[in-house]
Design a protein around this motif. Structure first.
Motif, PDB file in Angstrom:
ATOM      1  N   ARG A  99     -13.779  -0.952   3.513  1.00 47.88           N
ATOM      2  CA  ARG A  99     -13.831  -0.405   5.108  1.00 47.88           C
ATOM      3  C   ARG A  99     -12.610  -0.948   5.561  1.00 47.88           C
ATOM      4  O   ARG A  99     -11.802  -1.936   5.556  1.00 47.88           O
ATOM      5  CB  ARG A  99     -14.824  -1.075   5.746  1.00 47.88           C
ATOM      6  CG  ARG A  99     -15.265  -0.079   6.928  1.00 47.88           C
ATOM      7  CD  ARG A  99     -16.604  -0.368   7.314  1.00 47.88           C
ATOM      8  NE  ARG A  99     -16.987   0.871   8.298  1.00 47.88           N
ATOM      9  CZ  ARG A  99     -17.365   1.951   8.231  1.00 47.88           C
ATOM     10  NH1 ARG A  99     -17.864   2.284   6.888  1.00 47.88           N
ATOM     11  NH2 ARG A  99     -17.750   2.607   8.776  1.00 47.88           N
ATOM     12  N   MET A 100     -12.068   0.062   6.636  1.00 43.84           N
ATOM     13  CA  MET A 100     -10.773  -0.166   7.196  1.00 43.84           C
ATOM     14  C   MET A 100     -10.900   0.142   8.652  1.00 43.84           C
ATOM     15  O   MET A 100     -11.335   0.928   9.114  1.00 43.84           O
ATOM     16  CB  MET A 100      -9.763   0.706   6.715  1.00 43.84           C
ATOM     17  CG  MET A 100      -8.364   0.487   7.348  1.00 43.84           C
ATOM     18  SD  MET A 100      -7.113   1.286   6.196  1.00 43.84           S
ATOM     19  CE  MET A 100      -7.086   2.912   6.980  1.00 43.84           C
ATOM     20  N   LEU A 101     -10.239  -0.679   9.568  1.00 41.61           N
ATOM     21  CA  LEU A 101     -10.344  -0.429  10.962  1.00 41.61           C
ATOM     22  C   LEU A 101      -8.644  -0.289  11.325  1.00 41.61           C
ATOM     23  O   LEU A 101      -8.008  -0.953  10.801  1.00 41.61           O
ATOM     24  CB  LEU A 101     -10.588  -1.663  11.925  1.00 41.61           C
ATOM     25  CG  LEU A 101     -10.269  -1.436  13.353  1.00 41.61           C
ATOM     26  CD1 LEU A 101     -11.172  -0.616  13.999  1.00 41.61           C
ATOM     27  CD2 LEU A 101     -10.643  -2.882  13.797  1.00 41.61           C
ATOM     28  N   ARG A 135       0.077   2.399   4.478  1.00 41.89           N
ATOM     29  CA  ARG A 135      -0.361   1.079   3.495  1.00 41.89           C
ATOM     30  C   ARG A 135      -1.738   0.780   3.394  1.00 41.89           C
ATOM     31  O   ARG A 135      -2.341   0.304   2.281  1.00 41.89           O
ATOM     32  CB  ARG A 135       0.681  -0.256   4.038  1.00 41.89           C
ATOM     33  CG  ARG A 135       0.357  -1.420   3.331  1.00 41.89           C
ATOM     34  CD  ARG A 135       1.046  -1.772   1.942  1.00 41.89           C
ATOM     35  NE  ARG A 135       0.408  -2.840   1.487  1.00 41.89           N
ATOM     36  CZ  ARG A 135       0.397  -3.319   0.112  1.00 41.89           C
ATOM     37  NH1 ARG A 135       0.495  -2.413  -0.663  1.00 41.89           N
ATOM     38  NH2 ARG A 135       0.014  -4.748  -0.184  1.00 41.89           N
ATOM     39  N   GLY A 136      -2.373   0.808   4.607  1.00 41.33           N
ATOM     40  CA  GLY A 136      -3.720   0.666   4.856  1.00 41.33           C
ATOM     41  C   GLY A 136      -4.672   1.593   3.786  1.00 41.33           C
ATOM     42  O   GLY A 136      -5.581   1.040   3.021  1.00 41.33           O
ATOM     43  N   LEU A 137      -4.078   2.784   3.835  1.00 43.97           N
ATOM     44  CA  LEU A 137      -4.680   3.823   3.102  1.00 43.97           C
ATOM     45  C   LEU A 137      -4.648   3.784   1.724  1.00 43.97           C
ATOM     46  O   LEU A 137      -5.601   3.804   0.764  1.00 43.97           O
ATOM     47  CB  LEU A 137      -4.461   5.095   3.424  1.00 43.97           C
ATOM     48  CG  LEU A 137      -4.715   5.833   4.882  1.00 43.97           C
ATOM     49  CD1 LEU A 137      -4.208   6.990   5.159  1.00 43.97           C
ATOM     50  CD2 LEU A 137      -6.387   5.948   4.961  1.00 43.97           C
ATOM     51  N   ALA A 138      -3.548   3.177   1.285  1.00 37.21           N
ATOM     52  CA  ALA A 138      -3.384   2.855  -0.135  1.00 37.21           C
ATOM     53  C   ALA A 138      -4.128   1.696  -0.609  1.00 37.21           C
ATOM     54  O   ALA A 138      -4.577   1.717  -1.705  1.00 37.21           O
ATOM     55  CB  ALA A 138      -1.631   2.379  -0.390  1.00 37.21           C
ATOM     56  N   LEU A 139      -4.182   0.669   0.055  1.00 38.48           N
ATOM     57  CA  LEU A 139      -5.011  -0.744  -0.369  1.00 38.48           C
ATOM     58  C   LEU A 139      -6.500  -0.138  -0.348  1.00 38.48           C
ATOM     59  O   LEU A 139      -7.162  -0.714  -1.124  1.00 38.48           O
ATOM     60  CB  LEU A 139      -4.767  -1.720   0.834  1.00 38.48           C
ATOM     61  CG  LEU A 139      -3.463  -2.399   0.844  1.00 38.48           C
ATOM     62  CD1 LEU A 139      -3.321  -2.996   2.089  1.00 38.48           C
ATOM     63  CD2 LEU A 139      -3.478  -3.144  -0.306  1.00 38.48           C
TER      64      LEU A 139
END
Length: 178
Positions: free
Chosen positions: A60-62, A48-52
């Motif tokens: 950026r994502m942690l 889900r995080g990668l899709a967002l």
């Protein structure tokens, strides 16, 4: 008097658990945020995080709570993400071991980047407590948007999570463990 109070508390607990179980939070609207924070520990969270991230919901994502032995290369292969995306846009947090330490790890990361809004991605059954912890750690100056990944939790897990949420609410209200 005491019997009535206990009955009222028991009824409130039962009704609260019913609400908790039947109204699990789902994915958030497509509102952009400064960052995405994914808590490890459940199926579909990193996806889900990668899709967002790919959809431009944040730059950026942690990924918080990554096992010490897991590096960016392994995750890039597992999730079929080009390493350049990990290099530019994804940070791995290796310090967190539970929800409270996820919030502490995230707080340090958010402060180091100067973010003002975060999309928190975790399982639907875990989102309320995770958001409580993160909101407490970050304070009122950072907006936390919850993004629940639908799951299929067992009733025992829901019961445990509901009780943890209640205990944490009361502890924070009393200034314990803050």
């Amino acid at each position: 008097m005491i019997r009535r109070l206990l009955a009222t508390l028991a009824l409130a607990w039962v009704l609260g658990f019913g609400w908790f179980m039947l109204a699990l939070p789902g994915p958030a609207a497509a509102t952009p945020t400064d960052a995405i924070v994914v808590l490890t520990g459940g199926a579909g969270r990193i996806d889900r995080g990668l899709a967002l991230l790919r959809a431009g919901a944040a730059r950026r994502m942690l990924v918080s709570g990554v096992d010490q032995g897991v590096g960016a290369g392994a995750l890039a292969r597992q999730y079929r993400v080009p390493r350049r995306i990990f290099a530019c846009c994804i940070d791995l947090g290796h310090e967190a071991v539970d929800t409270r330490s996820n919030a502490e790890e995230t707080r340090a990361w958010v402060r180091s980047h100067g973010y003002r809004s975060v999309r928190l991605v975790t399982s639907d059954w875990h989102l309320r407590r995770a958001r409580l912890e993160l909101g407490h750690a970050l304070g009122p100056d950072v907006v936390v948007i919850g993004d629940g990944v639908p799951g299929n939790p067992e009733p025992g897990l829901l019961l445990s999570e509901y009780n943890k949420l209640l205990v944490r609410h009361f502890a924070l209200a009393a200034g314990i463990g803050a």
